[in-house]
Design a protein around this motif. Structure first.
Motif, PDB file in Angstrom:
ATOM      1  N   ARG A 158     121.249   9.115  41.452  1.00 20.26           N
ATOM      2  CA  ARG A 158     119.913   8.660  41.835  1.00 20.26           C
ATOM      3  C   ARG A 158     119.806   8.393  43.334  1.00 20.26           C
ATOM      4  O   ARG A 158     118.763   7.969  43.807  1.00 20.26           O
ATOM      5  CB  ARG A 158     119.551   7.385  41.064  1.00 20.26           C
ATOM      6  CG  ARG A 158     119.458   7.566  39.554  1.00 20.26           C
ATOM      7  CD  ARG A 158     118.856   6.344  38.896  1.00 20.26           C
ATOM      8  NE  ARG A 158     118.721   6.494  37.462  1.00 20.26           N
ATOM      9  CZ  ARG A 158     119.593   6.053  36.575  1.00 20.26           C
ATOM     10  NH1 ARG A 158     120.692   5.432  36.991  1.00 20.26           N
ATOM     11  NH2 ARG A 158     119.401   6.215  35.287  1.00 20.26           N
ATOM     12  N   GLY A 159     120.885   8.621  44.061  1.00 23.44           N
ATOM     13  CA  GLY A 159     120.872   8.413  45.501  1.00 23.44           C
ATOM     14  C   GLY A 159     120.681   9.722  46.242  1.00 23.44           C
ATOM     15  O   GLY A 159     120.011  10.634  45.762  1.00 23.44           O
ATOM     16  N   VAL A 160     121.287   9.820  47.416  1.00 24.25           N
ATOM     17  CA  VAL A 160     121.200  11.014  48.263  1.00 24.25           C
ATOM     18  C   VAL A 160     122.481  11.823  48.112  1.00 24.25           C
ATOM     19  O   VAL A 160     123.579  11.273  48.174  1.00 24.25           O
ATOM     20  CB  VAL A 160     120.992  10.629  49.741  1.00 24.25           C
ATOM     21  CG1 VAL A 160     121.023  11.866  50.631  1.00 24.25           C
ATOM     22  CG2 VAL A 160     119.674   9.886  49.912  1.00 24.25           C
ATOM     23  N   ALA A 161     122.342  13.126  47.913  1.00 34.06           N
ATOM     24  CA  ALA A 161     123.498  14.010  47.788  1.00 34.06           C
ATOM     25  C   ALA A 161     123.314  15.211  48.702  1.00 34.06           C
ATOM     26  O   ALA A 161     122.246  15.830  48.715  1.00 34.06           O
ATOM     27  CB  ALA A 161     123.675  14.470  46.347  1.00 34.06           C
ATOM     28  N   HIS A 162     124.358  15.535  49.473  1.00 35.36           N
ATOM     29  CA  HIS A 162     124.326  16.704  50.356  1.00 35.36           C
ATOM     30  C   HIS A 162     125.623  17.477  50.157  1.00 35.36           C
ATOM     31  O   HIS A 162     126.684  17.065  50.620  1.00 35.36           O
ATOM     32  CB  HIS A 162     124.173  16.285  51.819  1.00 35.36           C
ATOM     33  CG  HIS A 162     123.994  17.451  52.751  1.00 35.36           C
ATOM     34  ND1 HIS A 162     123.823  17.299  54.113  1.00 35.36           N
ATOM     35  CD2 HIS A 162     123.959  18.793  52.520  1.00 35.36           C
ATOM     36  CE1 HIS A 162     123.697  18.496  54.671  1.00 35.36           C
ATOM     37  NE2 HIS A 162     123.783  19.416  53.723  1.00 35.36           N
ATOM     38  N   ALA A 163     125.538  18.570  49.437  1.00 38.19           N
ATOM     39  CA  ALA A 163     126.687  19.451  49.225  1.00 38.19           C
ATOM     40  C   ALA A 163     126.598  20.632  50.184  1.00 38.19           C
ATOM     41  O   ALA A 163     125.520  20.985  50.657  1.00 38.19           O
ATOM     42  CB  ALA A 163     126.718  19.946  47.781  1.00 38.19           C
ATOM     43  N   GLY A 164     127.745  21.242  50.466  1.00 38.88           N
ATOM     44  CA  GLY A 164     127.740  22.445  51.293  1.00 38.88           C
ATOM     45  C   GLY A 164     127.392  22.219  52.741  1.00 38.88           C
ATOM     46  O   GLY A 164     126.734  23.052  53.366  1.00 38.88           O
ATOM     47  N   PRO A 177     118.136  12.607  41.951  1.00 42.19           N
ATOM     48  CA  PRO A 177     118.377  12.143  43.323  1.00 42.19           C
ATOM     49  C   PRO A 177     117.086  11.833  44.069  1.00 42.19           C
ATOM     50  O   PRO A 177     116.047  12.449  43.821  1.00 42.19           O
ATOM     51  CB  PRO A 177     119.100  13.334  43.961  1.00 42.19           C
ATOM     52  CG  PRO A 177     118.559  14.525  43.225  1.00 42.19           C
ATOM     53  CD  PRO A 177     118.374  14.057  41.805  1.00 42.19           C
ATOM     54  N   THR A 178     117.172  10.868  44.992  1.00 47.27           N
ATOM     55  CA  THR A 178     116.031  10.621  45.874  1.00 47.27           C
ATOM     56  C   THR A 178     115.905  11.752  46.886  1.00 47.27           C
ATOM     57  O   THR A 178     114.802  12.095  47.317  1.00 47.27           O
ATOM     58  CB  THR A 178     116.189   9.283  46.610  1.00 47.27           C
ATOM     59  OG1 THR A 178     117.474   9.247  47.242  1.00 47.27           O
ATOM     60  CG2 THR A 178     116.096   8.121  45.639  1.00 47.27           C
ATOM     61  N   GLN A 179     117.044  12.337  47.263  1.00 53.19           N
ATOM     62  CA  GLN A 179     117.045  13.534  48.101  1.00 53.19           C
ATOM     63  C   GLN A 179     118.275  14.363  47.755  1.00 53.19           C
ATOM     64  O   GLN A 179     119.369  13.834  47.608  1.00 53.19           O
ATOM     65  CB  GLN A 179     117.072  13.195  49.586  1.00 53.19           C
ATOM     66  CG  GLN A 179     116.970  14.431  50.485  1.00 53.19           C
ATOM     67  CD  GLN A 179     117.150  14.119  51.955  1.00 53.19           C
ATOM     68  OE1 GLN A 179     118.240  14.249  52.494  1.00 53.19           O
ATOM     69  NE2 GLN A 179     116.079  13.690  52.603  1.00 53.19           N
TER      70      GLN A 179
END
Length: 215
Positions: free
Chosen positions: A150-156, A172-174
């Motif tokens: 439910r938070g922010v996730a940035h893969a790659g 996710p929020t973003q």
């Protein structure tokens, strides 16, 4: 307000605790104990390296740091001497400079991430818990959350468009994969029946049930 004299950062081989130049040792111990206490076992089981921005503490002081680290379920890596600090490249730069030849390493996070907690890693991240609103997970590889995201996730990071984000509950929020960004919809969506995976398809982030991924 006291100056921050010690910093804890994840690396591909464990944790690095960096001691600021000219730091008072008593203040280092106080701040380190405060930070580890606030983490409530978050770093338990980790291997720790020490780095100093200027000079080096005595053997007795290093032993005191090792004892404090051990009290929180971690171990000090004594296989290599304590080194002086040198700025490391950013996650993106590190990935561009040296892509792992035999596959990326994976960081295992064995707890829920609460608001304000951030994990950045050069490799893959697996979270055995939830990623709550206000928490952030970012890495050069894939993100797997064995719980709710439910938070922010940035893969790659570093433009890895083949990276993916998996979660038992993907809200996710973003959400970012490489340079593509997706935000949570304003309206409440129906709950998924099972795990979901996000990946880049046709120049946009697509979320689908995990059982259908690749079909």
């Amino acid at each position: 307000m006291n100056k921050d004299v010690c910093r804890i950062k994840g690396s591909r081989r464990g944790l690095v605790i960096t001691i600021s130049a000219g730091a008072d040792f008593a203040e280092v111990l106080r701040q380190l104990q405060e930070k580890l206490s606030a983490a409530e076992g978050f770093f338990a089981g980790a291997e720790v390296k020490l780095a100093f921005e200027d000079g080096q503490f005595s053997k007795e002081q290093v032993d005191a740091l090792a004892e404090l680290i051990s009290a929180f379920g971690m171990s000090l890596d004594r296989a290599q001497p304590v080194t002086r600090y040198s700025p490391a490249p950013s996650v993106g730069e590190a990935y561009k400079e040296a892509e792992p030849a035999a596959g990326e390493e994976t960081l295992l996070v064995r707890r829920t991430l609460r608001s304000g907690q951030k994990i950045h890693y050069d490799g893959n991240i697996v979270v055995m818990g939830d990623v709550n609103p206000g928490a952030e997970v970012a890495c050069t590889g894939d993100i797997v959350v064995l719980g709710s995201l439910r938070g922010v996730a940035h893969a790659g990071i570093a433009d890895r468009v083949d990276a993916m984000v998996f979660a038992f509950r993907l809200e996710p929020t973003q959400l970012r994969i490489a340079h593509y960004i997706s935000r949570s919809p304003d309206e409440k969506q129906p709950q998924p029946l099972g795990p979901e995976v996000a990946r880049v398809v046709d120049n946009m982030i697509q979320i689908s049930p995990y059982t259908h991924w690749g079909s």
